[in-house]
Scaffold this motif. Structure first.
Motif: not given
Lengths: 1140, 620
Positions: A305-306, B362-363, B367-370
């Motif tokens: 996503d990022g 999920k985001g 699954d949120y990364t940065d």
């Protein structure tokens, strides 16, 4: 000076004789050895007279007063004496090394030199010139040189311990190492045994053996069987290595020898890694950016996503994933450039040699100066030596300074006093950590990590560890913590050994001598450990300081009556009786800071944040009194009989209430028969001996073991004065423990033909060690964790063969070629009733990172391997457990749709899976001599016996080792197919050998499962069958590899649980004795140049990832697990020796 | 002549050396620090220092299963793997065997030396042994007890397994016996050696009496009459029961000066379970102060929130943060809707992997990364959006760093604090009594009174433990964010909590069980047993629902761990196999495995005490 005086006197005497003689001539000549060097100090006498000369520095002599027909006797110790009838002209003699002198006598138990032909048991003696004196651990110098002895390097590093095992393991205890006896003093050869499962590092600072100076060794004798070691009684169970140091005895005049060595230690080869794929998860393990499917792993694995839509398509960000711990990601040929962790754009490629690059070359130097001299009454030997080595990682070094002074003097014809003192200081510093584990996914070094460049980029300008939080330049570089601890932490151990010795010999009668010998061994160790705080500016209040001291004091006294007399022409009798006293005392204290340092980077105890902690205790107090005797008889110098007896009274098996079996008796009998002297033999047979022996030796236990009682501690709890607690010991002790007792017999022969050019020495032995003192694990609910008992019977039986050949021998050229071959069969005949039938030796059969344990099991060999993690095999059984059918293939789990793989089921039952003991060992030694050049090479080999490798196990699971490539793409055997799940074409297909049990419902993309039928075996269908019917896709190699190796699901696989076969190229040396005239030109008697290389690599290595096969953890006898990932370190040295 | 003289001198020396030392052998072979005579008070102290139910291995292995099976905790998305890829490695709670060893050793000393005045020390060990054995039974069913730890004194090497039902009877008998000893005033106890109650025998008697309630509630599913009888006995016993914070079985083992594991509990960091959103929602709804003791605050204090806004990353803030704040006209942070400290507690939603709900969230959660990261200049920091269990409640050596904006000050609490453990409190006791009274198996007292007292005392006890352990934000705000609130219990909070809909007494069993579960948040073993025997949290509950996943039947969720088959060579093999057979339990591995089924033997083949208990999430 005195020596010079003697020489001058002799010269004058000879001159005077020459002037007065009639018809006499001065004979001139040279005396040289086979290599063409002058034999300095050799004497030339006219037989039956006092008229003689000594060979001078350039190998020549002049002897006046010789008349034609006189017999000249040319002799020197170590050479065969030659008698030459002079008929005129110069005499040029080449003295041959004397087989009788060099091979004819050997040092046996208690340091007694005996005729080898008289021995009824096998003894191998190695001369110092065959040992590489530049190796820190003298054990490693013996590698591959002796039949019947297994020597392996460990993962202990430069000054760590090595493993040595003679004729298999005799005891179930961890320590099966022979005792080391140096000039009569027994040195501890303790084992190191950090857990292969839970300790990443084996930070081994070695034992006392590293304090020996190999340059002082004259000979090393290996006593193998019980008959050879029976005179060591309770300490002779595992054999003995007897080291005799040089002395000035037998030398005439003054000799000075200077030896200088310089060298490098270099990691010459590393394990095999894969260099095809970069960081990334195995198939199905995560969601990926730029991937069409979750199974499509060979793309850049950045979380989705990022970055979606924000990353330029050609520039890939590697920064966020480097060093994350799995390497199933994008192919290195997928992109030209990536952004690395430091923000720089770099070519996207693996640093193929980054393992080897992590190491530097170590440098070493060894300086040794000896003086020796003597005359008829006195002798002296003095040596001084300094060794310094740096290791292959920063701050890892070893330093040893040692001196030896030995002197003897005959007060008169009856009394001789001998004395020696050894002093050694050594400093092992910063034992190497297991840096290899950083490369297998457990650390931070991925395949793109440039170890050469980044190994010193770990620190911030403020002095703490670099961190992005402080804006440090290297804050994002992986592995900063690893390099920080290597560069910044400091552990220095300083060891001091002082060993004085005094020996008095009195001749009471022509046939009777009385010898009293006293020695003391003082071994002092101190250790200082400095750990700086790694936080910003070292000001985080962490760090620590630790100071340790330990001493060991051993006293040895013995007194002996030795007799030796001819009864008549046929019979000669000899022997001795001896009393011995041995006492051992040890103490250790330690103090350390607690809770961090107040002032950063200052190392003193009161700099502790919390009150200083400490510990200290007296330990190891042990005393042993012994009476021993030997009786020998020889008949016509062709039949030899020997009987020995020893009784020990040891404190180690005396209980607190003073009861205990503390008196132990050990007898031995042996016989030797020279057949070639008894019968007329064909001329070709030059020597043939038969030998036989039977004996008992023993082994008691460590001090205090049997008297463990409550232990108390104090602590603070809501009160100013301490609160105490008292712990119950975990073990119970048999109240009538006896020493372990080995009974052994051996038969052997020494057969030589063609003037000793072909010789075969073969031994067969059988040994039974009974009354094993063992600690047996008891069921936890009994309230006692272990019981200490006597029980059992281990049998070792085997052959040792040495074949020595000299295919070519001429005056200028000789080639010798020698082989050894060793085969040992061990069998556990009996164990205690308390164990149903096995005892854990090393590792756990049903837990941990290996799930394999070596055990002793009745009826099995020592070190059988058992595991619950072998793949479950598809069999059907009847009620008695007999196999009635089934395919025998590994049983597979159901298809895991998430991961696109199946995996093997573990058997779940502890069962036998192999054996850790080698099938056989062998070695080849060869030497070529051409004039003044000499080349020697040695190779040793081990065949059979499993090892289990942690780095290969997890290095494969996480995709780093070479074995992780299997099936990973078409080039590595992957099957090409189109997935029925996502319609994408892959080339990473693996078809496992295995079977789905009947009834398994394999999920299908359509929804209705494929139900596995009974198949050809009646139990299910193989993967291939189902695949061919279209019921399953091939497994994605990455997830197959990962799951079959992961902690939760691994089964024993060839990638890491392997039969170990290797052939090591152990040593290569080239030496050249420069011509005498060149040497003489620089005022030397002789100069030798020598180049050595030790551990040149493996001509064969069955480990699939080519790890160092001799990196098994620690030195416990039954250990078979590799924990450190190591390459091969080769030691190159260049030595110059000059004699004056 | 000279030779002869030297010979004589040296001979004398040697003879003296060889003969005079044999008597010293026994002395030489005795380790200087070994002590051969027992001291009962020291032995009892050792047992107390070794007593630990929730040790490192427990937190390393068992706890994650317990939180996932009961849905009382959540560290990620639920999947087949949540029910155990390999549960073969379990901490089996065998500590009671050690307690029995110390008890037996003291008893053997008393017998040998006729020291009847030392029986209290044996009784203390006995109480701890019963406590430990109850937990062992929770996991293992039948255990070795009556014959255990006796080999040293001539007992069996391979102790038999005792049945759960018999053991429950025996525990009550033993505890009654111990109560008599504690009430016997001829017993001599050195106060400082008793690190639990400082020599107060009345408190020991209360503990022994109260422990019987743990037995009673475990009998409910199979023999409620006996459960009632035992509980009624507790109420009528002259010893009394634990009914105040002061009586509670809460103690620490050693002071900071001792250091090490003894003072601080394990030195290994423990992976703490994340919070479940359902649980957090329930606790916030009920204004339960314990949420602050059990769970960590997330990283979003008002300074961080404002910095996100300043950096133009308002959209990156988690939705629950956005919903909870008021912005001023310029779009800057103005105030909270739900104020500090409540707004800082956040759990993960309980969802199945790859499901529609999962895809939808999920985001944000998975699954949120940065997304929850700030970069100011070169400095970069990530902020946790979730709460997890407070590690400092289970071990003392935990460092805390206050969330600050990148480039902001570094505020740390690195002090090691001697660890205080909670084992049995008045809250637990009263909540059991409320349950038993409301079920009608006891006849004394008011259920409402027990319930409200139970909730009150539970909050007070956990407040005490949190304070002793000096957990982050307890009694301090660190002076960074002016809106930050400290987390200690404040006046009036308990009353407010008792008045909320979720807690207010209405006679429902669910509320009693939910309060028991809340009380056991940090005692995962007891929490699991409570959920297993009660069927709460319940599917469809208005207060704290148990989520039934479409892809996982309730009957597929294990109710116990696997029992591996002992090695055939194990000396205990036959006895163990016979015991498993008698209990109807199939040994084996991979029983929950990767192949997820609709039912598992780990759910259907139950331990005796679990036999008639409701299915997960099915209530009672």
């Amino acid at each position: 000076m005195k020596n010079l005086f003697i020489r001058l006197s002799l010269v004058f005497a000879l001159l005077a004789a020459g002037l007065t003689a009639y018809a006499q001539t001065t004979v001139r000549g040279t005396v040289k050895d086979a290599a063409g060097n002058g034999v300095i100090g050799a004497s030339v006498f006219v037989q039956g007279t006092q008229n003689g000369a000594i060979v001078d520095m350039d190998g020549s002599f002049a002897l006046p007063g010789v008349k034609s027909g006189d017999v000249l006797v040319v002799s020197c110790i170590g050479y065969a004496t030659q008698n030459i009838t002079w008929t005129g002209g110069p005499v040029n003699v080449v003295l041959a090394e004397d087989a009788e002198m060099l091979e004819g006598t050997v040092v046996t138990a208690l340091g007694i030199r005996r005729d080898q032909k008289a021995l009824g048991y096998a003894v191998t003696e190695i001369k110092s010139d065959q040992l590489n004196p530049n190796l820190i651990n003298p054990v490693s110098a013996l590698q591959g040189k002796v039949a019947g002895v297994e020597i392996n390097a460990s993962d202990g590093g430069m000054f760590g311990r090595n493993k040595i095992l003679i004729r298999g393991a005799s005891t179930l205890g961890k320590n099966n190492q022979p005792i080391f006896v140096v000039d009569g003093i027994i040195l501890d050869n303790d084992v190191v045994d950090p857990s292969a499962d839970w300790d990443a590092d084996n930070l081994d600072y070695g034992n006392s053996l590293k304090n020996l100076n190999p340059d002082d060794f004259e000979s090393v004798s290996i006593l193998k069987g019980a008959a050879a070691t029976a005179l060591y009684g309770s300490r002779g169970l595992n054999g003995a290595i007897i080291i005799t140091t040089k002395s000035g005895k037998g030398s005439h005049g003054l000799g000075v020898s200077v030896t200088q060595t310089i060298g490098i230690d270099k990691v010459t080869s590393g394990p095999k890694f894969q260099n095809v794929f970069s960081e990334g998860y195995p198939a199905g393990y995560g969601q990926y950016f730029d991937c069409e499917s979750r199974w499509d792993v060979h793309r850049m694995n950045v979380w989705a996503d990022g970055h979606e839509g924000t990353v330029p398509s050609l520039l890939k960000i590697y920064r966020d994933i480097a060093g994350f711990g799995m390497s199933f990601g994008a192919r290195f040929d997928a992109y030209d450039q990536v952004e690395w962790v430091d923000g720089n754009l770099v070519p996207f490629q693996a640093k193929e040699n980054n393992f080897v690059d992590a190491f530097n070359a170590g440098f070493n130097t060894n300086t040794n100066i000896t003086l020796s001299g003597g005359n008829d009454r006195s002798s002296i030997y003095a040596s001084i030596s300094e060794k310094y080595s740096t290791g292959t990682l920063p701050n890892n070094s070893f330093n040893r300074f040692s001196t030896l002074l030995k002197a003897s003097h005959k007060l008169n014809d009856a009394i001789e006093v001998e004395s020696s003192v050894t002093f050694t200081n050594s400093e092992p510093r910063n034992a190497q950590p297991n840096i290899g584990s950083q490369f297998i996914g457990e650390g931070e070094f991925d395949r793109t990590y440039d170890a050469k460049y980044f190994r010193d980029k770990y620190k911030g300008d403020h002095g703490g560890i670099a961190s992005t939080a402080h804006g440090d330049k290297w804050g994002s570089i992986p592995g900063r913590g690893v390099w920080w601890s290597i560069w910044e932490n400091e552990t220095v151990q300083k060891e001091t050994v002082v060993r004085p010795n005094l020996k008095i010999t009195i001749k009471l009668a022509p046939w009777l001598k009385w010898v009293t010998d006293g020695s003391y061994n003082y071994y002092y160790t101190r250790r200082e450990q400095k750990t700086p705080d790694s936080s910003y500016a070292n000001a985080g209040g962490g760090g620590g300081y630790r100071l340790e001291n330990s001493t060991q004091e051993q006293t040895n006294l013995n007194t002996n009556f030795l007799f030796d007399f001819h009864v008549n022409e046929d019979w000669q009798l000899g022997g001795f009786i001896r009393g011995e006293y041995f006492n051992n005392y040890q103490e250790a204290t330690a103090a350390w800071t607690d809770g961090g340092l107040v002032v950063p980077n200052r190392y003193f105890l009161s700099n502790s944040k919390n009150p200083v902690k400490g510990s200290g205790s007296v330990s190891g107090t042990k005393r042993m009194l012994s009476l021993a005797g030997q009786f020998t008889a020889s008949f016509r110098d062709l039949l030899f009989l020997e009987a020995t007896a020893r009784n020990d009274w040891s404190s180690a098996l005396v209980y607190a209430d003073k009861h205990g079996n503390y008196s132990y008796f050990y007898p031995s009998f042996s016989a030797s028969w020279l057949i070639h002297e008894t019968f007329d033999m064909p001329k070709a047979i030059s020597f043939w001996k038969l030998r036989a022996s039977i004996a008992q030796v023993g082994n008691d236990t460590s001090p205090y073991t049997i008297n463990t009682a409550y232990s108390i501690s104090n602590f603070l709890h809501d009160s100013e004065s301490g609160t105490n607690y008292m712990s119950i010991p975990g073990s119970v002790y048999d109240q009538n423990l006896r020493p372990e007792r080995k009974t052994s017999w051996e038969l052997g022969t020494d057969f030589r033909v063609l003037n000793n050019r072909l010789g075969l020495d073969a031994t067969f032995y059988k040994e039974n060690t009974r009354d094993q003192i063992m600690s047996v694990t008891l069921p936890g609910a009994s309230g006692v964790s272990s019981a200490f008992i006597n029980a059992g019977n281990i049998q070792n039986m085997g052959f040792e063969v040495a074949l020595n050949t000299t295919p070519i021998e001429t005056r200028n050229f000789a080639w010798d070629l020698n082989f050894t071959w060793t085969k040992n069969w061990s069998k556990i005949i009996e164990l205690s009733d308390l164990v149903a039938n096995y005892i854990k030796l090393q590792g756990d059969a049903d837990y941990g990172n290996y799930r394999v344990g070596s055990v002793a099991k009745v009826g099995g060999t020592y070190g059988i391997l058992m595991s619950d993690a072998a793949p479950l095999k598809d069999y059907t059984y009847d009620e008695e457990g007999n196999i009635t059918g089934g395919s025998g293939l590994p049983v597979l789990y159901n298809w895991q749709s998430n991961y696109g793989t199946t995996l093997y089921r573990r058997s779940g039952k502890v069962e036998e899976v192999g054996n850790s003991v080698p099938d056989f060992l062998g070695s080849i030694n060869t030497g070529l001599r051409f004039k003044r050049f000499q080349i020697r090479a040695s190779f040793d080999a081990r065949f059979g016996g499993y090892v289990a490798s942690y780095p290969a196990h997890y290095g494969t699971a996480y995709g780093y080792m070479y074995t992780a490539l299997e099936g990973a793409d078409a080039a590595h055997g992957g099957i090409s197919y189109t997935s029925r799940w996502d319609g994408i074409s892959y080339d990473d297909g693996v078809i496992p050998e295995g079977i789905f049990p009947a009834g398994t419902k394999i999920p299908q993309p359509s929804g209705d499962p494929y139900v596995v039928g009974e198949g050809q075996w009646g139990t299910g269908e193989t993967f291939r069958e189902v695949y061919e019917k279209g019921g399953v896709d091939p497994c994605h190699a990455s997830s197959w590899t990962y799951f079959t190796h992961s902690w939760s699901n691994f089964t024993l696989r060839d990638s890491w649980f392997t039969k170990l076969n290797y052939i090591a190229f152990r040593d290569l040396s080239v030496s050249w004795a420069i011509p005498d005239k060149w040497a003489n030109a620089v005022k030397c008697q002789g100069v030798t140049l020598q180049a050595n290389a030790h551990n040149l690599g493996y001509l064969m290595n069955s480990l699939p990832n080519k790890e160092n096969p001799e990196a098994v953890r620690g030195t416990a006898a039954a250990e078979f697990r590799i924990r450190n990932l190591q390459g091969v370190t080769t030691y190159f040295t260049f030595t110059i020796n000059a004699r004056f | 002549m000279k030779a002869t003289k030297i010979f004589i001198a040296l001979s004398l020396f040697a003879v003296v050396g060889l003969t005079s030392c044999r008597d010293k052998f026994a002395e030489l072979n005795m380790k200087p620090d070994a002590v051969t005579t027992a001291e009962p008070s020291f032995l009892a102290t050792r047992a107390m220092t070794l007593f630990e139910i929730n040790d490192y291995l427990f937190w390393f292995y068992n706890q994650s299963y317990y939180y996932r099976w009961t849905q009382m905790g959540n560290s990620g998305v639920f999947s087949e793997g949540s029910y155990g890829m390999d549960a073969s490695v379990v901490h089996r709670q065998t500590g009671y065997i050690t307690m029995l060893s110390y008890k037996n050793d003291i008893e053997s000393f008393i017998e040998a030396n006729d020291r009847q005045d030392a029986k209290a020390y044996a009784a203390m060990c006995g109480v701890l042994a019963v406590y430990g054995a109850i937990y062992a039974i929770d996991i293992t069913g039948d255990i070795q007890y009556t014959e255990a730890s006796k080999y040293r004194y001539g007992g069996p090497l391979t102790p038999k397994y005792d049945h759960v039902e018999d053991l429950f009877d025996l525990f009550v008998e033993e505890l009654d016996e111990y109560i008599k000893i504690f009430q016997d005033d001829t017993q001599v106890v050195v106060a400082k050696q008793d690190i639990i109650y400082n020599g107060d025998m009345k408190k020991w008697a209360k503990l022994a009496n109260t422990l019987k309630l743990k037995v009673a509630v475990r009998l409910l599913a199979n023999n409620s009459a006996k459960a009632g009888q035992i509980a009624q006995g507790v109420l009528s016993n002259s010893a009394g029961y634990i009914d105040s914070v002061d009586d509670a079985f809460i103690f620490h083992k050693a002071d900071a000066g001792t250091g090490g594991d003894l003072a601080y509990q394990t030195g290994n960091s423990v992976s703490m379970m994340g919070a479940s959103q359902n649980v957090i929602d329930f606790m916030i709804d009920s204004r339960d102060p314990r949420v602050r003791f059990f769970y960590t605050k997330n990283g979003f204090n008002s300074k961080i929130i404002q910095e996100f806004i300043t950096e133009g990353l308002y959209d990156n803030l988690p939705p629950f943060v956005q919903e909870n704040i008021n912005l001023d006209a310029d779009g800057n942070f103005e105030s909270y809707k739900l104020g500090e400290p409540w707004n800082r507690y956040q759990g993960r939603p309980v969802v199945w992997e790859m499901s529609d709900e999962y895809e939808a969230m999920k985001g944000i959660y998975f699954d949120y990364t940065d997304r929850y990261q700030l970069t100011v200049g070169e400095a970069k920091k990530s902020y946790s959006i979730f709460s997890s269990l407070t590690e400092e409640m289970i071990r003392g050596r935990v460092d805390f760093t206050l969330p600050t904006i990148p480039g902001g000050p570094t505020i740390r609490d690195n002090d090691d604090v001697p660890w205080w453990g909670m084992y049995l409190g008045a809250g637990e006791t009263n909540l059991y009594l409320a349950e038993l009274r409301q079920l009608g198996v006891i006849s004394t007292g008011s259920a409402q009174n027990y319930y409200e007292r139970g909730v009150t005392l539970s909050v007070q006890e956990w407040d005490k433990v949190a304070g002793k352990n000096k957990i982050p934000y307890y009694g301090t705000t660190y002076g960074y964010d002016p809106l930050e609130e400290s987390i200690e219990l404040k006046d009036g909070e308990i009353e407010a909590m008792l008045a909320t809909d979720a807690v207010k007494w209405d006679g429902s069993m669910e509320k009693i069980y939910l309060q028991q579960l809340m009380n056991f948040t940090m005692l995962a073993d007891e929490m699991y047993v409570t959920a297993r025997r009660s069927g709460y949290p319940k599917v469809g509950s208005d207060y704290l629902p148990f989520v039934k996943f479409q892809k996982a039947e309730l009957a597929a969720i294990p109710r116990r761990f696997e029992f591996s088959e002992p090695a055939p060579t194990d000396i205990m093999h036959d006895i163990r196999m016979e015991s498993l057979k008698e209990q109807g339990l199939t040994p084996g591995k991979n029983q929950s495995g990767m192949g997820f089924a609709t039912t598992t033997v780990l759910n259907t083949e139950r331990l005796w005490q679990d036999k008639n208990a409701p299915q997960w999430g099915s209530g009672k």
